[in-house]
Scaffold this motif. Sequence first.
Motif, PDB file in Angstrom:
ATOM      1  N   GLU A 151       0.824  -1.196   0.000  1.00  0.00           N
ATOM      2  CA  GLU A 151       0.000   0.000   0.000  1.00  0.00           C
ATOM      3  C   GLU A 151       0.868   1.260   0.000  1.00  0.00           C
ATOM      4  O   GLU A 151       0.633   2.185  -0.769  1.00  0.00           O
ATOM      5  CB  GLU A 151      -0.925   0.000   1.220  1.00  0.00           C
ATOM      6  CG  GLU A 151      -1.823   1.236   1.321  1.00  0.00           C
ATOM      7  CD  GLU A 151      -2.774   1.402   0.144  1.00  0.00           C
ATOM      8  OE1 GLU A 151      -3.092   2.566  -0.200  1.00  0.00           O
ATOM      9  OE2 GLU A 151      -3.198   0.383  -0.432  1.00  0.00           O
ATOM     10  N   LYS A 152       1.859   1.312   0.904  1.00  0.00           N
ATOM     11  CA  LYS A 152       2.681   2.503   1.056  1.00  0.00           C
ATOM     12  C   LYS A 152       4.168   2.171   0.938  1.00  0.00           C
ATOM     13  O   LYS A 152       4.602   1.067   1.273  1.00  0.00           O
ATOM     14  CB  LYS A 152       2.417   3.169   2.414  1.00  0.00           C
ATOM     15  CG  LYS A 152       1.024   3.776   2.554  1.00  0.00           C
ATOM     16  CD  LYS A 152       0.885   5.037   1.715  1.00  0.00           C
ATOM     17  CE  LYS A 152      -0.452   5.733   1.978  1.00  0.00           C
ATOM     18  NZ  LYS A 152      -0.583   6.996   1.215  1.00  0.00           N
ATOM     19  N   ARG A 179       7.413  13.226   1.973  1.00  0.00           N
ATOM     20  CA  ARG A 179       5.995  13.236   2.339  1.00  0.00           C
ATOM     21  C   ARG A 179       5.854  13.627   3.812  1.00  0.00           C
ATOM     22  O   ARG A 179       6.552  13.071   4.679  1.00  0.00           O
ATOM     23  CB  ARG A 179       5.418  11.850   2.109  1.00  0.00           C
ATOM     24  CG  ARG A 179       3.950  11.699   2.411  1.00  0.00           C
ATOM     25  CD  ARG A 179       3.117  11.965   1.207  1.00  0.00           C
ATOM     26  NE  ARG A 179       1.731  11.554   1.446  1.00  0.00           N
ATOM     27  CZ  ARG A 179       0.693  12.151   0.898  1.00  0.00           C
ATOM     28  NH1 ARG A 179       0.862  13.177   0.075  1.00  0.00           N
ATOM     29  NH2 ARG A 179      -0.533  11.724   1.124  1.00  0.00           N
ATOM     30  N   LYS A 209       4.872   6.742   2.591  1.00  0.00           N
ATOM     31  CA  LYS A 209       4.530   6.887   4.000  1.00  0.00           C
ATOM     32  C   LYS A 209       4.962   8.281   4.465  1.00  0.00           C
ATOM     33  O   LYS A 209       5.793   8.927   3.821  1.00  0.00           O
ATOM     34  CB  LYS A 209       5.254   5.838   4.841  1.00  0.00           C
ATOM     35  CG  LYS A 209       4.924   4.394   4.497  1.00  0.00           C
ATOM     36  CD  LYS A 209       5.795   3.442   5.305  1.00  0.00           C
ATOM     37  CE  LYS A 209       5.542   1.998   4.923  1.00  0.00           C
ATOM     38  NZ  LYS A 209       6.446   1.060   5.643  1.00  0.00           N
ATOM     39  N   ARG A 251       2.247  10.375  -3.540  1.00  0.00           N
ATOM     40  CA  ARG A 251       1.164  10.151  -2.570  1.00  0.00           C
ATOM     41  C   ARG A 251       1.115   8.715  -2.055  1.00  0.00           C
ATOM     42  O   ARG A 251       0.356   8.419  -1.141  1.00  0.00           O
ATOM     43  CB  ARG A 251      -0.170  10.540  -3.209  1.00  0.00           C
ATOM     44  CG  ARG A 251      -0.336  12.057  -3.295  1.00  0.00           C
ATOM     45  CD  ARG A 251      -1.520  12.485  -4.112  1.00  0.00           C
ATOM     46  NE  ARG A 251      -1.674  13.950  -4.053  1.00  0.00           N
ATOM     47  CZ  ARG A 251      -2.292  14.675  -4.977  1.00  0.00           C
ATOM     48  NH1 ARG A 251      -2.824  14.083  -6.040  1.00  0.00           N
ATOM     49  NH2 ARG A 251      -2.380  15.982  -4.848  1.00  0.00           N
ATOM     50  N   ARG A 252       1.924   7.833  -2.639  1.00  0.00           N
ATOM     51  CA  ARG A 252       2.010   6.463  -2.123  1.00  0.00           C
ATOM     52  C   ARG A 252       3.119   6.300  -1.088  1.00  0.00           C
ATOM     53  O   ARG A 252       3.374   5.201  -0.604  1.00  0.00           O
ATOM     54  CB  ARG A 252       2.224   5.480  -3.281  1.00  0.00           C
ATOM     55  CG  ARG A 252       1.063   5.370  -4.238  1.00  0.00           C
ATOM     56  CD  ARG A 252      -0.215   4.879  -3.578  1.00  0.00           C
ATOM     57  NE  ARG A 252      -0.143   3.485  -3.179  1.00  0.00           N
ATOM     58  CZ  ARG A 252      -0.564   2.463  -3.940  1.00  0.00           C
ATOM     59  NH1 ARG A 252      -1.069   2.692  -5.148  1.00  0.00           N
ATOM     60  NH2 ARG A 252      -0.483   1.211  -3.508  1.00  0.00           N
TER      61      ARG A 252
END
Length: 314
Positions: free
Chosen positions: A94-95, A312, A235, A232-233
């Motif tokens: 997911e991340k 991020r 963490k 945006r992927r």
Amino acid sequence: MQNFSHIPVMLEECMENLALKNGGIYFDGTVGGGGHSYEILKRTSPDGRLIATDLDDEALAAAKERLSPFEGRFSLHKSNYKDFAKVLEEENVEKLDGAILDFGVSSHQIDDPERGFSYRAKNAPLDMRMNESASLTAEIVVNTYEEERLYKIIKEYGEEAFARQIARNVVKARAEKPLKTCGELAEIVEKSIPARYRFGGAPCERKTFQAIRIEVNGELDGLYDLVLALTRRLKKGGRIAILTFHSLEDRAVKEAFRYMETPCTCPKSFPVCVCGKKQEIRIVTKKPVTASEAEIAANSRSKCAKLRVAERII
């Protein structure tokens, strides 16, 4: 297959700015010969993981061999980095803790005459495909595109001042017989540029060949959106490092980062924020990092490289 060679550009600068973490999950969207990927795996703990993509079969084979000391910690996919979401879904990820993209063409692709990337390979076929199973080739571009479309590609992607003359002369030449080799195209380009501009700088064919290569491989298509989506992927605290070699690539990355770093976009006259936009990243490299003089001397292809890095924050 020739030995696959590709010198990773700004290797130390990339590793330092990625701020690698033990046990992290990293994505290399343009694995090439595996230079950056190798260092990521080498500099992180055995529980770390790398997912990498490339469209070039020879690059994937070379990367698999290069990364073999880390068997079990990496997975390679024949895929466009723009399809990273599908790859991450297949890997049940997911991340990410970090991501790297290197938009440079590998030394192997340029130096292998059969790939048709180089204006110096006079008898090479007009190919230029990074994905050799793709349908669009340089031969199709130069022989079927209308003059105006050719002009726009050479002007925009190659930033070539003499794009109009080159496009016109390509169309004239192909009316007599189809263009088949890099040498035929290079000769047309050279004759299209006034003699006083042919000498003393970079080879006059370089810009046109670059432009056609970008068109064949769709290198600039959706690049801005790709940077947004991949960033945006990450963490919170994860970093993305992007190496560009063309002003339009760099502009897309710069603008995407700038948008993500900007909080509220409401007009200043608004008393309160109504857009709800939040700052998503911190730009680590306020100015793009460039290769050192020593690296440029050792690898001339690093001269045009620019590295931008973002972190991020949410």
